[in-house]
Design a protein around this motif. Structure first.
Motif, mmCIF file in Angstrom:
data_model
loop_
_atom_site.group_PDB
_atom_site.id
_atom_site.type_symbol
_atom_site.label_atom_id
_atom_site.label_comp_id
_atom_site.label_asym_id
_atom_site.label_seq_id
_atom_site.Cartn_x
_atom_site.Cartn_y
_atom_site.Cartn_z
ATOM 1 N N TRP A 145 0.700 -5.848 0.061
ATOM 2 C CA TRP A 145 0.500 -7.382 0.870
ATOM 3 C C TRP A 145 0.368 -6.323 2.192
ATOM 4 C CZ3 TRP A 145 -3.051 -10.311 1.357
ATOM 5 C CH2 TRP A 145 -3.265 -11.423 2.755
ATOM 6 N N GLY A 168 -4.983 -15.014 -7.495
ATOM 7 C CA GLY A 168 -5.352 -13.535 -7.680
ATOM 8 C C GLY A 168 -4.179 -12.793 -8.693
ATOM 9 N N PHE A 179 -4.087 -6.783 -4.671
ATOM 10 C CA PHE A 179 -5.078 -6.580 -3.495
ATOM 11 C C PHE A 179 -5.760 -5.688 -3.016
ATOM 12 C CE2 PHE A 179 -1.365 -9.483 -2.862
ATOM 13 C CZ PHE A 179 -1.854 -11.039 -2.629
ATOM 14 N N VAL A 209 -9.389 -9.381 -2.558
ATOM 15 C CA VAL A 209 -7.917 -11.291 -3.427
ATOM 16 C C VAL A 209 -8.491 -10.528 -4.853
ATOM 17 C CG1 VAL A 209 -6.591 -12.279 -3.967
ATOM 18 C CG2 VAL A 209 -7.602 -11.537 -2.434
#
Length: 480
Positions: free
Chosen positions: A384, A399, A402, A415
């Motif tokens: 992230w 989720g 990423f 996601v």
């Protein structure tokens, strides 16, 4: 220099593809604005980079890469500021010294160096030993590339010249000024493979001369901001980036007529048909073949343009991508002055990308197919992002991973493993983080969408469309 050139080429490519949707940037030397200095973005627009006033190593490096004074405003530092910067540089393993005139000299542990003068000029050497830099203001460059093109009596904002590529950003010029300069390039002999785009208040002209010097001038409008830029390059056949799929002069480009090798090369004498073919990866987009399409291709990069395409034609390709489980990374639709509907969309799967651009009915459709363009890192395994504008976004607590794409003006995050039930909660978190200015929302069978600005002018969105959950934020704040 390479950073400036990459940004310039990307913008010119967007213009040539008629991507004329507007996004506004502020206080960027690459884009002139009429906004007074007192109204520049306030601190807090980026994580660890206070707009214009930050003294971190990262901020100065970003300024050196982009020329953007929202990262760092060149000046003579006070003793206290020097100490702050020294601590930041040393924390990254480098050293910094300060000349009596205020010049900042940073040396890295990998033999790289960076010099920032108080007037904003930058000199440096990267870890590969390649020089880079730019000069702020000044007169027309008296270099080989500067003399290769007609001299313009424009005010110069920034110049970068490394002997192989020259980039000049102008200010206080009009569309007619740039249009007239394009005519001067044509008169000066830059007519080999010339290209001219003049539409919707934007303009570009490019071409090569008999000495294999390529020149391109462009006037690009982004909201209330304007970028006017001239690019001049040498094409010698041995100094191009073989990894650049956009470069038609790339000697390793299988579709370069000066490099007739490879069975798929239309210029290959062993390929008498001379026909450019769509890769097997993308044939499913054209079940009836590509009759009626104009094809052009580079290494790993093919464009199919259909001048008489209808909105229905474009949507058929879009639905084919969705059925093939391509992720819809971006989609935007709008109405034109002639009553027609246009849209832009970007899809990806396993490192392959397809972009669809459908504009006014009179302009048709362009399908851009890039094969294996993505990273070798599996989808959904990116960390992230915690720096820059992405730090303004709330991190999803749903989720399984990423996939982050960092473009010039926007960061997009897909996601993995998210569902439609996650959308409402995340849209509410965006609002709680301050993205509640001029909100737009959509809620129908296939698409859930929320978009808004924050008080500092940053725009963010969340979208769940056809099984894909994506989040995006612009990297530069927009003006009101």
């Amino acid at each position: 220099m390479k950073k400036f050139l990459a940004i310039t080429l990307a913008l010119l490519m967007v213009l040539s593809m008629a991507a004329c949707k507007n996004n506004s940037n502020t206080d960027n030397p690459l884009e002139r604005t009429d906004k007074p200095a007192a109204d520049e973005p306030t601190p807090g627009g980026a994580s660890g980079v206070e707009t214009g006033s930050d003294l971190s190593f990262l901020a100065i490096l970003k300024y050196a890469e982009t020329g953007d004074t929202s990262y760092f405003k060149p000046r003579v530092l006070t003793p206290a500021e020097q100490e702050t910067l020294r601590q930041s540089v040393e924390a990254e393993g480098g050293t910094v010294t300060f000349d009596p005139d205020g010049t900042i000299r940073i040396t890295g542990g990998d033999n790289s160096s960076l010099v920032v003068h108080p007037n904003g000029d930058v000199e440096g050497v990267d870890e590969d030993g390649k020089a880079f830099g730019f000069k702020v203001g000044g007169s027309w460059p008296d270099s080989a590339l500067g003399r290769a093109v007609p001299k313009a009596d424009f005010k110069i904002r920034l110049t970068s010249d490394d002997g192989e590529s020259l980039v000049i950003y102008f200010e206080d010029v009009t569309l007619d000024d740039v249009r007239a300069y394009g005519a001067r390039l044509r008169e000066a002999g830059f007519t080999v493979e010339e290209s001219e785009v003049d539409m919707d208040g934007m303009y570009s002209y490019s071409g090569r001369n008999s000495d294999d010097i390529y020149a391109s001038v462009a006037y690009i409008v982004n909201g209330s901001s304007v970028m006017a830029v001239l690019t001049v390059e040498k094409y010698t056949g041995d100094n191009e980036d073989p990894g650049n799929p956009y470069n038609p002069y790339n000697p390793d480009n299988p579709y370069n007529p000066d490099n007739p090798g490879g069975s798929d090369n239309p210029a290959d004498p062993g390929n008498p048909g001379g026909e450019l073919k769509i890769s097997d990866t993308f044939k499913f987009l054209f079940p009836d073949g590509t009759s009626g399409y104009k094809l052009s291709g580079y290494a790993g990069y093919v464009i199919a343009h259909k001048a008489d395409a209808t909105l229905g034609t474009a949507r058929v390709i879009m639905e084919a991508l969705r059925k093939a489980k391509y992720s819809e990374d971006y989609y935007d639709e709008w109405d034109n002055s002639d009553g027609s509907t246009s849209f832009e969309a970007l899809y990806s799967q396993d490192g392959n990308e397809v972009r669809i651009d459908f504009y006014m009915e009179s302009e048709g459709m362009t399908v851009t197919m890039i094969e294996n363009s993505g990273s070798d890192v599996p989808a959904g395994t990116d960390p992230w992002p915690t720096e820059g504008a992405a730090a303004l976004l709330p991190k999803p607590d749903f989720g399984t991973g990423f996939t982050v794409t960092d473009d010039y003006d926007r960061i997009t995050i897909v996601v993995t493993g998210a569902s439609a039930s996650d959308f409402a909660g995340y849209a509410e978190k965006l609002q709680q983080k301050g993205f509640n200015v001029n909100p737009e929302a959509e809620n129908d069978t296939d698409v859930l969408y929320y978009e808004a600005h924050n008080k500092d002018g940053y725009d963010a969105y969340a979208q769940y469309a056809y099984g894909t959950f994506s989040i995006g934020v612009i990297k530069f704040p927009e003006e009101d």
